[in-house]
Design a protein around this motif. Structure first.
Motif, PDB file in Angstrom:
ATOM      1  N   ARG A  84       0.835  -1.211   0.000  1.00 30.10           N
ATOM      2  CA  ARG A  84       0.000   0.000   0.000  1.00 30.10           C
ATOM      3  C   ARG A  84       0.865   1.254   0.000  1.00 30.10           C
ATOM      4  NH1 ARG A  84      -3.175  -3.589   2.744  1.00 30.10           N
ATOM      5  NH2 ARG A  84      -2.172  -3.338   4.754  1.00 30.10           N
ATOM      6  N   PHE A  85       1.936   1.249   0.775  1.00 28.98           N
ATOM      7  CA  PHE A  85       2.809   2.428   0.839  1.00 28.98           C
ATOM      8  C   PHE A  85       3.551   2.623  -0.482  1.00 28.98           C
ATOM      9  CE2 PHE A  85       6.926   4.396   1.647  1.00 28.98           C
ATOM     10  CZ  PHE A  85       6.509   5.588   2.209  1.00 28.98           C
ATOM     11  N   ILE A  86       4.057   1.550  -1.062  1.00 29.54           N
ATOM     12  CA  ILE A  86       4.816   1.656  -2.321  1.00 29.54           C
ATOM     13  C   ILE A  86       3.936   2.256  -3.418  1.00 29.54           C
ATOM     14  CG2 ILE A  86       5.847   0.269  -4.175  1.00 29.54           C
ATOM     15  CD1 ILE A  86       6.908  -1.578  -1.850  1.00 29.54           C
ATOM     16  N   HIS A  87       2.671   1.885  -3.439  1.00 25.49           N
ATOM     17  CA  HIS A  87       1.772   2.400  -4.473  1.00 25.49           C
ATOM     18  C   HIS A  87       1.257   3.798  -4.163  1.00 25.49           C
ATOM     19  CE1 HIS A  87       1.900  -1.088  -6.988  1.00 25.49           C
ATOM     20  NE2 HIS A  87       1.630  -1.862  -5.957  1.00 25.49           N
ATOM     21  N   GLU A  88       1.158   4.139  -2.887  1.00 25.70           N
ATOM     22  CA  GLU A  88       0.676   5.468  -2.511  1.00 25.70           C
ATOM     23  C   GLU A  88       1.516   6.001  -1.351  1.00 25.70           C
ATOM     24  OE1 GLU A  88      -3.548   5.919  -2.007  1.00 25.70           O
ATOM     25  OE2 GLU A  88      -3.938   4.345  -3.466  1.00 25.70           O
ATOM     26  N   PRO A  89       2.777   6.341  -1.647  1.00 28.08           N
ATOM     27  CA  PRO A  89       3.630   6.846  -0.555  1.00 28.08           C
ATOM     28  C   PRO A  89       3.146   8.206  -0.066  1.00 28.08           C
ATOM     29  CG  PRO A  89       4.754   7.049  -2.669  1.00 28.08           C
ATOM     30  CD  PRO A  89       3.473   6.318  -2.927  1.00 28.08           C
ATOM     31  N   ARG A  90       3.348   8.437   1.192  1.00 28.47           N
ATOM     32  CA  ARG A  90       2.978   9.741   1.760  1.00 28.47           C
ATOM     33  C   ARG A  90       4.060  10.177   2.719  1.00 28.47           C
ATOM     34  NH1 ARG A  90       0.270   8.582   6.830  1.00 28.47           N
ATOM     35  NH2 ARG A  90      -0.030   6.340   6.955  1.00 28.47           N
ATOM     36  N   LYS A  91       4.279  11.467   2.739  1.00 28.08           N
ATOM     37  CA  LYS A  91       5.294  12.044   3.621  1.00 28.08           C
ATOM     38  C   LYS A  91       4.592  12.600   4.837  1.00 28.08           C
ATOM     39  CE  LYS A  91       9.197  14.079   4.907  1.00 28.08           C
ATOM     40  NZ  LYS A  91       9.278  13.796   6.300  1.00 28.08           N
ATOM     41  N   VAL A  92       4.896  12.052   5.970  1.00 26.58           N
ATOM     42  CA  VAL A  92       4.369  12.529   7.242  1.00 26.58           C
ATOM     43  C   VAL A  92       5.556  12.786   8.144  1.00 26.58           C
ATOM     44  CG1 VAL A  92       2.967  11.954   9.250  1.00 26.58           C
ATOM     45  CG2 VAL A  92       2.245  11.197   6.988  1.00 26.58           C
ATOM     46  N   SER A  93       5.498  13.882   8.858  1.00 29.26           N
ATOM     47  CA  SER A  93       6.598  14.210   9.762  1.00 29.26           C
ATOM     48  C   SER A  93       6.140  14.146  11.208  1.00 29.26           C
ATOM     49  CB  SER A  93       7.119  15.619   9.451  1.00 29.26           C
ATOM     50  OG  SER A  93       8.091  15.987  10.405  1.00 29.26           O
ATOM     51  N   VAL A  94       7.011  13.675  12.065  1.00 31.38           N
ATOM     52  CA  VAL A  94       6.675  13.693  13.492  1.00 31.38           C
ATOM     53  C   VAL A  94       6.573  15.127  13.995  1.00 31.38           C
ATOM     54  CG1 VAL A  94       7.591  11.415  14.043  1.00 31.38           C
ATOM     55  CG2 VAL A  94       9.090  13.383  14.172  1.00 31.38           C
ATOM     56  N   SER A  95       7.167  16.072  13.265  1.00 33.55           N
ATOM     57  CA  SER A  95       7.069  17.479  13.683  1.00 33.55           C
ATOM     58  C   SER A  95       5.718  18.077  13.302  1.00 33.55           C
ATOM     59  CB  SER A  95       8.201  18.307  13.069  1.00 33.55           C
ATOM     60  OG  SER A  95       8.116  18.292  11.666  1.00 33.55           O
ATOM     61  N   ASP A  96       4.910  17.369  12.499  1.00 34.29           N
ATOM     62  CA  ASP A  96       3.571  17.846  12.149  1.00 34.29           C
ATOM     63  C   ASP A  96       2.558  17.585  13.260  1.00 34.29           C
ATOM     64  OD1 ASP A  96       4.567  18.545   9.684  1.00 34.29           O
ATOM     65  OD2 ASP A  96       3.842  16.738   8.672  1.00 34.29           O
ATOM     66  N   VAL A  97       2.995  16.914  14.305  1.00 41.27           N
ATOM     67  CA  VAL A  97       2.096  16.515  15.377  1.00 41.27           C
ATOM     68  C   VAL A  97       1.650  17.735  16.174  1.00 41.27           C
ATOM     69  CG1 VAL A  97       1.956  15.164  17.501  1.00 41.27           C
ATOM     70  CG2 VAL A  97       3.182  14.279  15.531  1.00 41.27           C
ATOM     71  N   SER A  98       0.360  17.817  16.436  1.00 43.41           N
ATOM     72  CA  SER A  98      -0.151  18.923  17.248  1.00 43.41           C
ATOM     73  C   SER A  98       0.330  18.764  18.687  1.00 43.41           C
ATOM     74  CB  SER A  98      -1.676  18.937  17.223  1.00 43.41           C
ATOM     75  OG  SER A  98      -2.171  17.843  17.974  1.00 43.41           O
ATOM     76  N   GLN A  99       0.237  19.849  19.423  1.00 43.45           N
ATOM     77  CA  GLN A  99       0.662  19.823  20.819  1.00 43.45           C
ATOM     78  C   GLN A  99      -0.152  18.803  21.616  1.00 43.45           C
ATOM     79  OE1 GLN A  99       0.543  23.631  22.669  1.00 43.45           O
ATOM     80  NE2 GLN A  99       1.034  22.832  24.683  1.00 43.45           N
TER      81      GLN A  99
END
Length: 169
Positions: free
Chosen positions: A127-142
């Motif tokens: 699933r990831f290989i076909h639809e990779p997504r960039k998520v950052s741990v710094s995007d986490v809300s407080q």
């Protein structure tokens, strides 16, 4: 190109190597795969493999990669999170003699709670290989960061103060 890296851990990560090999053999992966396999004893047929990589070569391969599949090591997470590259983590497990304990499984469980891609099966990799997504741990809300710290606290019996260093209240 897909880069697969398992770090420099003394334990093999043959489970991940087998997953990658199956995806190559079934042609689910049809692009070049470069593997830094460390102490793994199974090497995916069809991949370009390196036991260990010098820092310069590692950076070069990361820059060339479309996506990165990596073990769930803290140092690897921090490195990948600082880059603008989709990545997915696979936790080493004590159950399969891939590490001395289950701290990577615990980290993976916590990271998946904040939407960081973590593969628990070959299907997750597909699933990831076909639809990779960039998520950052710094995007986490407080609020999410504090909830994550409480989750880690209950698992590792550390104080919330120890875990929330750097998280503004």
């Amino acid at each position: 190109m897909i880069l697969v890296t398992v770090g420099t851990e003394q334990y093999p990560f043959n489970r991940l190597m087998s997953w990658v090999e199956v995806l190559l053999q079934t042609e689910i992966i049809q692009e070049e795969v470069v593997v830094q396999y460390g102490n793994s004893t199974i090497l995916p047929a069809g991949a370009r493999v390196y036991r260990f990589l010098k820092e310069e070569k590692f950076q070069e391969l990361i820059n060339q990669a479309r996506i990165v599949i990596a073990h769930c090591g803290e140092g690897t997470l921090l490195l990948l999170d600082s880059l603008d590259k989709p990545y997915i983590l696979v936790s080493r497990s004590h159950k399969y003699q891939e590490h001395v304990d289950n701290h990577q499984v615990e980290l993976g469980l916590s990271l998946s709670q904040i939407n960081v891609p973590v593969a628990w099966s070959p299907g997750d990799l597909v699933r990831f290989i076909h639809e990779p997504r960039k998520v950052s741990v710094s995007d986490v809300s407080q609020a999410t960061a504090i909830a994550l710290c409480h989750s880690l606290q209950s698992r590792f019996e550390q104080t919330a103060t120890d875990l929330t260093v750097g998280v503004s209240r």
